[in-house]
Design a protein around this motif. Sequence first.
Motif, mmCIF file in Angstrom:
data_model
loop_
_atom_site.group_PDB
_atom_site.id
_atom_site.type_symbol
_atom_site.label_atom_id
_atom_site.label_comp_id
_atom_site.label_asym_id
_atom_site.label_seq_id
_atom_site.Cartn_x
_atom_site.Cartn_y
_atom_site.Cartn_z
ATOM 1 N N THR A 70 0.828 -1.201 0.000
ATOM 2 C CA THR A 70 0.000 0.000 0.000
ATOM 3 C C THR A 70 0.866 1.256 0.000
ATOM 4 O O THR A 70 1.776 1.381 0.816
ATOM 5 N N ASP A 71 0.549 2.179 -0.909
ATOM 6 C CA ASP A 71 1.304 3.430 -0.984
ATOM 7 C C ASP A 71 0.395 4.648 -0.837
ATOM 8 O O ASP A 71 0.706 5.739 -1.289
ATOM 9 N N PHE A 72 -0.759 4.442 -0.200
ATOM 10 C CA PHE A 72 -1.681 5.540 0.068
ATOM 11 C C PHE A 72 -2.355 5.292 1.412
ATOM 12 O O PHE A 72 -2.328 4.179 1.933
ATOM 13 N N THR A 134 -13.828 -6.388 -3.052
ATOM 14 C CA THR A 134 -14.573 -5.374 -2.310
ATOM 15 C C THR A 134 -13.714 -4.245 -1.758
ATOM 16 O O THR A 134 -14.097 -3.077 -1.834
ATOM 17 N N LEU A 135 -12.591 -4.585 -1.167
ATOM 18 C CA LEU A 135 -11.816 -3.601 -0.407
ATOM 19 C C LEU A 135 -10.969 -2.709 -1.318
ATOM 20 O O LEU A 135 -10.464 -3.165 -2.348
ATOM 21 N N PRO A 136 -10.802 -1.435 -0.955
ATOM 22 C CA PRO A 136 -10.120 -0.466 -1.828
ATOM 23 C C PRO A 136 -8.699 -0.857 -2.251
ATOM 24 O O PRO A 136 -8.343 -0.689 -3.413
ATOM 25 N N ILE A 137 -7.907 -1.373 -1.330
ATOM 26 C CA ILE A 137 -6.529 -1.738 -1.694
ATOM 27 C C ILE A 137 -6.552 -2.959 -2.616
ATOM 28 O O ILE A 137 -5.783 -3.033 -3.575
ATOM 29 N N ASP A 138 -7.441 -3.908 -2.358
ATOM 30 C CA ASP A 138 -7.574 -5.085 -3.227
ATOM 31 C C ASP A 138 -7.923 -4.674 -4.654
ATOM 32 O O ASP A 138 -7.490 -5.305 -5.619
#
Length: 149
Positions: A70-72, A134-138
């Motif tokens: 993750t970079d955010f 579903t999840l934003p990083i995914d």
Amino acid sequence: MACFNVRVYGIMINEQKQVLVSDEFIRGGYYTKFPGGGLEFGEGTLECIVREWQEELAQEIKVVEHIYTTDFFQISAFDNTSQILSIYYLVKPTSAFTAPIIANPFDFEIPEGIEEVEGVRWIEWNDFSSEAVTLPIDKVVADLVKERY
């Protein structure tokens, strides 16, 4: 108190070019995500992904390569107090794949009083995209996987 929550996930693509996802019922919500889970204190990320796949799927794996970290900023979908840091690896099975597979999303029973239930399924490559999870990083990782593999 704000804290970090480190999550480690494995992306498995089989010989039929299908991607493994985990459909999970967690605290009243339905989520499709990649198999994996939380890093425990004293454990490295590679140890974590091997342990998580063994616990959840009874599957022995090896890590092939790092895909993404993750970079955010991402707040947890579950507690609104922790920042999520997710690390994704491409994994391959080192033992026969014997985990029970569900055919359709969330095709499992949820016993009364149970807060978490999960099942895994394969998604055909042509049907796999950021919309499949579903999840934003995914979602970011799904797009990367489609680009790279």
